[in-house]
Structures are given as C-alpha cells and as structure tokens.
Scaffold this motif. Structure first.
Motif, PDB file in Angstrom:
ATOM      1  N   ARG A 190      70.203  25.916  32.202  1.00 55.31           N
ATOM      2  CA  ARG A 190      71.269  26.400  32.850  1.00 55.31           C
ATOM      3  C   ARG A 190      72.255  27.416  32.037  1.00 55.31           C
ATOM      4  NH1 ARG A 190      72.669  20.178  33.803  1.00 55.31           N
ATOM      5  NH2 ARG A 190      71.784  20.036  35.932  1.00 55.31           N
ATOM      6  N   LEU A 194      78.142  29.187  34.035  1.00 52.86           N
ATOM      7  CA  LEU A 194      78.584  28.373  35.120  1.00 52.86           C
ATOM      8  C   LEU A 194      77.925  27.205  35.290  1.00 52.86           C
ATOM      9  CD1 LEU A 194      80.938  28.291  37.452  1.00 52.86           C
ATOM     10  CD2 LEU A 194      79.055  29.461  38.776  1.00 52.86           C
ATOM     11  N   MET A 195      78.687  25.968  35.194  1.00 53.12           N
ATOM     12  CA  MET A 195      77.977  24.886  35.693  1.00 53.12           C
ATOM     13  C   MET A 195      78.480  24.522  37.118  1.00 53.12           C
ATOM     14  SD  MET A 195      76.197  22.197  35.069  1.00 53.12           S
ATOM     15  CE  MET A 195      76.036  21.382  36.535  1.00 53.12           C
ATOM     16  N   ALA A 196      77.689  24.595  38.121  1.00 51.75           N
ATOM     17  CA  ALA A 196      78.114  24.496  39.773  1.00 51.75           C
ATOM     18  C   ALA A 196      78.426  23.188  39.925  1.00 51.75           C
ATOM     19  CB  ALA A 196      76.880  25.106  40.280  1.00 51.75           C
ATOM     20  N   LYS A 197      79.225  23.057  40.816  1.00 52.92           N
ATOM     21  CA  LYS A 197      79.467  21.664  41.218  1.00 52.92           C
ATOM     22  C   LYS A 197      78.153  20.938  42.096  1.00 52.92           C
ATOM     23  CE  LYS A 197      82.164  19.448  44.967  1.00 52.92           C
ATOM     24  NZ  LYS A 197      82.837  19.470  46.157  1.00 52.92           N
ATOM     25  N   THR A 198      78.070  19.835  41.592  1.00 51.43           N
ATOM     26  CA  THR A 198      77.047  18.998  41.939  1.00 51.43           C
ATOM     27  C   THR A 198      77.566  17.616  42.324  1.00 51.43           C
ATOM     28  OG1 THR A 198      76.657  17.860  39.609  1.00 51.43           O
ATOM     29  CG2 THR A 198      75.621  20.211  40.257  1.00 51.43           C
ATOM     30  N   ASN A 208      79.117  16.309  38.981  1.00 47.75           N
ATOM     31  CA  ASN A 208      79.916  17.221  38.569  1.00 47.75           C
ATOM     32  C   ASN A 208      80.945  17.733  39.500  1.00 47.75           C
ATOM     33  OD1 ASN A 208      80.820  18.993  36.091  1.00 47.75           O
ATOM     34  ND2 ASN A 208      80.306  20.648  37.286  1.00 47.75           N
ATOM     35  N   LYS A 232      83.421  19.747  40.054  1.00 45.14           N
ATOM     36  CA  LYS A 232      83.928  21.112  40.658  1.00 45.14           C
ATOM     37  C   LYS A 232      82.908  22.073  39.615  1.00 45.14           C
ATOM     38  CE  LYS A 232      87.412  20.878  36.803  1.00 45.14           C
ATOM     39  NZ  LYS A 232      88.656  21.465  36.479  1.00 45.14           N
ATOM     40  N   ASP A 233      83.021  23.454  40.049  1.00 42.04           N
ATOM     41  CA  ASP A 233      82.485  24.496  39.292  1.00 42.04           C
ATOM     42  C   ASP A 233      83.332  24.679  38.142  1.00 42.04           C
ATOM     43  OD1 ASP A 233      80.768  25.139  41.567  1.00 42.04           O
ATOM     44  OD2 ASP A 233      81.522  27.028  42.214  1.00 42.04           O
ATOM     45  N   GLU A 234      82.475  24.714  36.934  1.00 41.91           N
ATOM     46  CA  GLU A 234      83.153  25.048  35.703  1.00 41.91           C
ATOM     47  C   GLU A 234      82.578  25.896  34.918  1.00 41.91           C
ATOM     48  OE1 GLU A 234      84.428  21.494  33.900  1.00 41.91           O
ATOM     49  OE2 GLU A 234      82.705  20.676  34.407  1.00 41.91           O
ATOM     50  N   TRP A 235      83.325  26.582  34.051  1.00 36.86           N
ATOM     51  CA  TRP A 235      82.738  27.457  32.890  1.00 36.86           C
ATOM     52  C   TRP A 235      82.554  26.618  31.644  1.00 36.86           C
ATOM     53  CZ3 TRP A 235      80.135  31.801  33.988  1.00 36.86           C
ATOM     54  CH2 TRP A 235      80.350  32.534  35.262  1.00 36.86           C
TER      55      TRP A 235
END
Length: 182
Positions: free
Chosen positions: A68, A124-128, A131, A133-136
């Motif tokens: 990732r 970027l860790m995308a919303k899953t 998780n 929300k999207d977050e850096w």
C-alpha cells in the motif's frame, strides 16, 4: 516474546522503528520453534487462532501494508470470501514456507523504509469497510502500526505456545540462543 532492543544509533529513528518491528517478528518466529506443522496449526483454546495462522497472518499483513505504501497491489488479495484463509495454512502451505516468506517480507520492509526520503512521507489509505475515510498516513505511522500489529499477535502466540507444551517466552529465547534463560 521477551527480548532486548538495543538503543538506536543517535538520530537513527528508522533503525529504532525497524528494530522494534524485528523484535516482535522474532516473537512470532520463536513461537513455532520445534513444532510440527500439525502442532503449529492446532488450536488449544476456544479461539480460532493457531501459531501457524498467526505466522501467516502477520507475514501477509506486513506485505500488504508495504505494498500500500508503495502504491502497488498486495501479493495476496483478501476479501470476505477468503479472509479466513489468512489465519490458517491451506493446501501445500507449511510453517517452513511461511517462515521463509516472512523473511523476504521483512527484508522488503527494511529496504523500503531505509529508502524512503523521509518518515514524514505519506501514502493514501483509501476508505474501506474497516477504515472509515480516505486518509494520508506517514511512513512513521506505518512503522508504528506494524509494531502494534505484530506485537499484538506475538502476545497471542506466547499464550498459544505455552498452552501447547508449556514452553515460555524465556525458554524459547534461551533455546534460540542455545543457553539457559537465567
């Protein structure tokens, strides 16, 4: 499992973080010392966890997180249909094969973390589903997360191993070093 992490070289934050990740990996690896695949796959409690499953899980998860951070696809795709397989050996998988895989993953993590320009660099860790929300996330966060994730499961491994044959962390460290723990 109990070991000592030496102080980092002054100013080597990466080295310190990597040393703590390696310490926890060692706990997972030691937990399967001297066990057959069948023993390592056994579940001595009401939990579904086994030592072999924990080994497989931490190796896969570390690889997924590094992929990732690199913006690459993970080596193994897990979703609701096969998530359960990340906690047990399937097919021709063995403890030995996952120890070797974990060694490769660890070398890849070390290489990647040593090569990034800064621990402040982000991915970027995308919303899953897990998780919200999207977050850096920073590389520092990634290292801390790997320490936490691996340590949590190394603690599980301590309990499972002692439940299997009474071997404690101290005895397994001594066995690995070829000495008594006292």
């Amino acid at each position: 499992m109990v070991t000592h992490v030496s102080a980092e070289t002054r100013g080597d934050e990466r080295g310190a973080l990597l040393a703590f990740i390696e310490e926890q990996r060692g706990g997972i690896r030691r937990s399967v010392l001297g066990l057959t695949d069948e023993q390592a796959a056994s579940r001595p409690s009401a939990s579904e966890l086994s030592l072999a499953g924990l080994l497989k899980h931490v190796a896969e998860i570390e690889q997924v997180w590094i992929a990732r951070a690199k913006g690459e696809p993970s080596a193994v795709h897990r979703d609701e249909s096969n998530w359960h397989e990340c906690f047990r050996l399937v097919g021709e998988e063995t403890v030995e094969s996952f120890l070797a895989y974990y060694e490769k993953v660890a070398a890849g993590t070390e290489s990647f973390i040593r090569a990034v320009p800064s621990l402040d660099d982000t991915f970027l860790m995308a919303k899953t589903s897990w998780n919200p929300k999207d977050e850096w996330l920073s590389m520092r966060w990634l290292c801390l997360h790997l320490i936490r994730e691996t340590a949590r499961h190394a603690g599980h491994a301590d309990i499972i191993r002692e439940s299997l044959d009474g071997a404690t962390a101290f005895e397994l460290v001594a066995k690995e070093r070829g000495s008594s723990w006292e």
